[in-house]
Design a protein around this motif. Structure first.
Motif, mmCIF file in Angstrom:
data_model
loop_
_atom_site.group_PDB
_atom_site.id
_atom_site.type_symbol
_atom_site.label_atom_id
_atom_site.label_comp_id
_atom_site.label_asym_id
_atom_site.label_seq_id
_atom_site.Cartn_x
_atom_site.Cartn_y
_atom_site.Cartn_z
ATOM 1 N N GLU A 104 0.809 -1.223 0.000
ATOM 2 C CA GLU A 104 0.000 0.000 0.000
ATOM 3 C C GLU A 104 0.839 1.269 0.000
ATOM 4 N N ALA A 105 2.066 1.200 0.475
ATOM 5 C CA ALA A 105 2.943 2.375 0.538
ATOM 6 C C ALA A 105 3.692 2.642 -0.764
ATOM 7 N N LEU A 106 3.541 1.776 -1.753
ATOM 8 C CA LEU A 106 4.234 1.979 -3.027
ATOM 9 C C LEU A 106 3.705 3.226 -3.737
ATOM 10 N N PRO A 107 4.524 3.837 -4.587
ATOM 11 C CA PRO A 107 4.065 5.002 -5.352
ATOM 12 C C PRO A 107 2.895 4.625 -6.269
ATOM 13 N N PRO A 108 2.053 5.585 -6.616
ATOM 14 C CA PRO A 108 0.961 5.298 -7.550
ATOM 15 C C PRO A 108 1.498 4.721 -8.858
ATOM 16 N N GLY A 109 0.790 3.750 -9.395
ATOM 17 C CA GLY A 109 1.182 3.147 -10.652
ATOM 18 C C GLY A 109 2.142 1.979 -10.515
#
Length: 194
Positions: free
Chosen positions: A14-19
């Motif tokens: 969930e903490a990954l960058p968008p996309g």
């Protein structure tokens, strides 16, 4: 996993960058940006072709649920194949729950290989799919114009390889022919480079 390193959790995804797409394999987080256009095209064409024939039964036998990029929760593993499908008779209520993931092992998965994911798809995910009970797996390489078809056996995968412009009958969708030439970029488009 390195000494003292904590196991990856869903919060890491969930903490990954968008996309970005995240997966957890053997307690390690693997993250990749969205795939290149040619990768997405091959997955889309394959999904449309198989989905129409084997999903909704237009001109074919039907009997399968197809999903693009499903998030699979298989025990502690979180996997996102490019395509997956379940046989109706094994998963009649597949869409009854309103969750953003699937915890039922698919009958078929497909990974479209790219330079950034090929080693993971072959080396870590393919054995994991076998261990979890996936009956068929496909690896599609848009650069090499190949389709590798794996059928689960008791001691490992049984393997067949097709390529180029072949028209094939590939398990588990061998009831209808598949024209591989339609998967690759049209001749007017440049083939993806290395």
């Amino acid at each position: 996993m390195g000494r003292g390193k904590r196991p990856a959790t869903y919060e890491d995804i969930e903490a990954l960058p968008p996309g970005w797409v995240g997966e957890i394999i053997d307690d390690e987080l693997w993250a990749f940006p969205r795939p290149a256009r040619w990768h997405a095209r091959v997955a889309s064409v394959l999904g449309v072709r198989l989905g129409a024939t084997f999903g909704v039964g237009e001109g074919g036998p039907g009997g399968w649920w197809f999903v693009d990029e499903p998030e699979l929760h298989l025990g502690r593993q979180v996997l996102v194949p490019d395509l997956a499908a379940w046989r109706y008779e094994r998963a009649p209520g597949l869409f009854e729950r309103d969750e953003p993931f699937f915890d039922l092992v698919p009958d078929w998965v497909c990974e479209v290989l790219s330079p950034s994911t090929a080693a993971l798809d072959r080396g870590r995910k393919l054995p994991l799919y076998h261990r979890e009970g996936v009956s068929h797996a496909w690896l599609v390489d848009p650069r090499a114009h190949t389709l590798e078809v794996y059928r689960r056996g008791a001691r490992g995968w049984r393997f067949a390889r097709y390529g180029g412009e072949e028209v094939v009958r590939a398990e588990p969708f061998d009831a209808e022919p598949l024209d591989l030439g339609r998967l690759w970029a049209p001749r007017s488009m440049p083939t993806p480079g290395p």
